[in-house]
Design a protein around this motif. Structure first.
Motif, short mmCIF file in Angstrom:
data_model
loop_
_atom_site.label_atom_id
_atom_site.label_comp_id
_atom_site.label_asym_id
_atom_site.label_seq_id
_atom_site.Cartn_x
_atom_site.Cartn_y
_atom_site.Cartn_z
N THR A 47 55.42 72.26 49.45
CA THR A 47 54.66 72.36 48.26
C THR A 47 54.74 73.92 47.71
N THR A 97 38.35 75.93 48.79
CA THR A 97 37.90 74.76 48.06
C THR A 97 36.29 74.82 48.47
N GLY A 121 54.35 71.84 41.34
CA GLY A 121 53.48 72.29 40.65
C GLY A 121 52.25 71.15 40.64
N PRO A 122 51.12 71.70 40.06
CA PRO A 122 49.87 70.87 40.42
C PRO A 122 49.66 69.41 40.06
N ARG A 148 42.07 83.79 49.98
CA ARG A 148 42.87 83.44 50.96
C ARG A 148 43.85 84.57 51.14
N SER A 200 57.40 69.49 46.04
CA SER A 200 56.14 69.65 44.95
C SER A 200 56.24 71.01 44.20
N LYS A 218 47.76 69.38 50.62
CA LYS A 218 47.76 68.08 51.03
C LYS A 218 46.99 66.91 50.40
N GLY A 219 45.98 67.67 49.44
CA GLY A 219 45.33 66.79 48.49
C GLY A 219 46.47 65.82 47.61
N LYS A 220 47.31 66.52 47.08
CA LYS A 220 48.35 65.88 46.01
C LYS A 220 48.86 64.94 46.93
N VAL A 236 55.31 78.41 42.92
CA VAL A 236 54.40 79.85 42.93
C VAL A 236 55.45 80.98 43.21
P1 GDP Z 1 44.71 71.20 50.71
O1 GDP Z 1 43.32 71.48 51.28
O2 GDP Z 1 45.87 70.99 51.60
O3 GDP Z 1 44.73 69.89 49.58
O4 GDP Z 1 45.15 72.16 49.78
P2 GDP Z 1 44.40 72.97 48.63
O5 GDP Z 1 43.08 72.36 48.29
O6 GDP Z 1 44.21 74.36 48.97
O7 GDP Z 1 45.42 72.88 47.60
C1 GDP Z 1 45.47 72.34 46.64
C2 GDP Z 1 45.73 73.05 45.16
O8 GDP Z 1 47.10 73.34 45.11
C3 GDP Z 1 45.30 72.36 44.34
O9 GDP Z 1 44.72 72.94 43.13
C4 GDP Z 1 46.67 71.58 43.57
O10 GDP Z 1 46.39 71.32 42.37
C5 GDP Z 1 47.70 72.74 43.88
N1 GDP Z 1 49.05 72.22 44.09
C6 GDP Z 1 49.22 71.33 44.91
N2 GDP Z 1 50.43 71.28 44.94
C7 GDP Z 1 50.83 72.22 44.22
C8 GDP Z 1 52.48 72.60 43.79
O11 GDP Z 1 53.55 72.46 44.42
N3 GDP Z 1 52.33 73.99 42.85
C9 GDP Z 1 51.10 74.50 42.45
N4 GDP Z 1 51.14 75.46 41.78
N5 GDP Z 1 50.03 74.14 42.82
C10 GDP Z 1 49.93 72.84 43.42
#
Ligand code: GDP
Length: 428
Positions: free
Chosen positions: A334, A303, A419-420, A309, A417, A21-23, A338
């Protein structure tokens, strides 16, 4: 990313949290005038990378990089002022925005709530929900008992003394009487500490309903940022392995104090596979080398807690349920990168429970434990182009994977999505 057609956007994790979600929130934050949290507490988390530094925030909403954006903590959030003060201090040190508005109706996590969370985890044993032990469940319980403390209470010395007495005494009896543990807190110390927080935080405290209502009249851009995920919802998740709050879009109005019906766009975030941090049953869990591989490539570590996980295949019965609960306007998928390089990928398209086809996600653990996932197995995609602008550049196998997700979960994927990096996204 996509055009923001509505001024009101709700971002909800469509699975068990950690969907990336962060992105997505970061993307909306860049244009938002307000970012509002409406549930949960410092059991959430997002990471901000600043040059060489990594800043982890657990309570303050996304958007600290955007000066224009008011960061709102709604009444449905439970606030640990120790954590809040720490985060504010950190942001000030880094010269980041502390443009905060905290609801005067939000409940306060007291130090004894954190202790009780530890005791509870031991007490409930295998039924414990895998809590981050931040005091969230105990504070929500006190809220419903009606002896909870709200931010407004610490602004008035006499009122606070009376209200603290009720909460303090109850929790002391609970710790000593039920958990048979010693209660290590001094009333006067807590009183002074929290009254001082009230004084320090008072510039940030206000009436969120008034502010958001005015913002809506002015057509401001408002993003409601969900924490955890729809399938951890305390009512609709696998109780008791849920989080302590309602996490679905329907909670926005209760937890932020503003009616937004008819005007909102609800964006669900789903990961191409599934992760879970709790101890409960996980029907599509993958075991062995593949689990480790996906966890490492996807960097699937908490985080807030750093916990590894658990990893599994995407569960489309669950995603369909999340859609029924939220009515997503669109879904953002997203982390498809991976899964690159796998010979085959699986999607759970149905459940057998005790050998019989089941419709929907069962409410009880016993049935959930007995789920035998029905999988559709598709050929995997060997790799992805380094930069993707449109789906036409993608392998056919990935197109089929996305189409299957949409078909079974009855959702519309709008954005991928891969990649990060912020730029590693493309519209469908
Ligand atoms: P949130 O709590 O829902 O934001 O999820 P997380 O914090 O677990 O996931 C965020 C992590 O996944 C961060 O390190 C991001 O950089 C990474 N991330 C987000 N989208 C992608 C993606 O499409 N591909 C990859 N490889 N990493 C991603």
């Amino acid at each position: 990313m996509q055009n923001n057609k509505s001024n009101i956007v709700v971002v909800i994790g469509a699975q068990w949290g950690d969907e990336g979600k962060g992105k997505v929130t970061d993307y909306f934050a860049a244009r938002a005038d307000f970012i509002v949290r409406f549930q949960g507490g410092n059991n959430a988390g997002h990471t901000i990378i600043l040059d060489e530094k990594t800043i982890k925030l657990h309570l303050i909403p996304s958007g600290v990089l955007h000066e224009q954006c008011k960061l709102v903590i709604g009444n449905g959030v439970v606030v640990d002022p120790r954590v809040l003060m720490k985060e504010i201090k950190m942001l000030k040190e880094e010269g980041l925005s502390t443009n905060l508005l905290i609801s005067d109706r939000a409940h306060l996590i007291m130090p004894y709530h954190v202790d009780i969370d530890y005791h509870l985890t031991n007490y409930q044993n295998e039924l414990a929900a895998g809590s981050t032990r931040s005091g969230i469940a105990p504070v929500y319980a006190d809220k419903l008992y009606r002896h909870g403390l709200r931010i407004t209470d610490i602004l008035n010395k006499d009122l606070f003394r009376n209200r603290l007495k009720k909460s303090f005494d109850f929790n002391q009896s609970l710790v000593e009487g039920v958990f048979k543990e010693s209660f290590k807190h001094s009333f006067e110390e807590i009183f002074d500490e929290f009254y001082n927080y009230g004084q320090e935080l008072s510039p940030y405290i206000g009436n969120v309903t008034e502010v958001l209502s005015a913002a809506m009249k002015e057509n401001k851009q408002i993003m409601f940022e969900g924490a955890q995920g729809a399938c951890l919802d305390v009512d609709h998740g696998l109780y008791p392995y849920t989080t302590s709050s309602n996490t679905i879009a329907g909670q926005v109005e209760a937890g932020a104090g503003i009616g937004i019906n008819n005007t909102k766009k609800i964006v669900g975030i789903a990961k191409a596979y599934l992760t879970y941090v709790g101890r409960g049953p996980f029907p599509t869990e993958i075991k062995g080398d593949l689990e480790d591989k996906i966890r490492d490539i996807g960097q699937e570590y908490g985080t807030t807690t750093g916990r590894a996980r658990r990893v599994g295949w995407i569960d489309l019965v669950q995603l369909k349920y999340a859609n029924q609960l939220n009515n997503f306007s669109e879904v953002i998928l997203t982390k498809i990168d991976v899964l690159s390089g796998l010979k085959e990928v699986k999607l759970c398209t149905g459940y057998l429970i005790n050998g019989r086809p089941a419709s929907g996600v069962p409410s009880d653990i016993e049935s959930f434990k007995n789920i035998e996932p029905i999988y559709e197995t598709l050929p995997g995609w060997s790799s992805l182009p380094e930069h993707i602008e449109t789906i036409d550049q993608c392998p056919e196998e990935l197109k089929d994977f996305i189409a299957k997700i949409e078909e079974v979960s009855e959702t519309k994927v709008s954005l991928i999505s891969y990649g990060p990096d912020r730029n590693q996204t493309f519209k469908l």
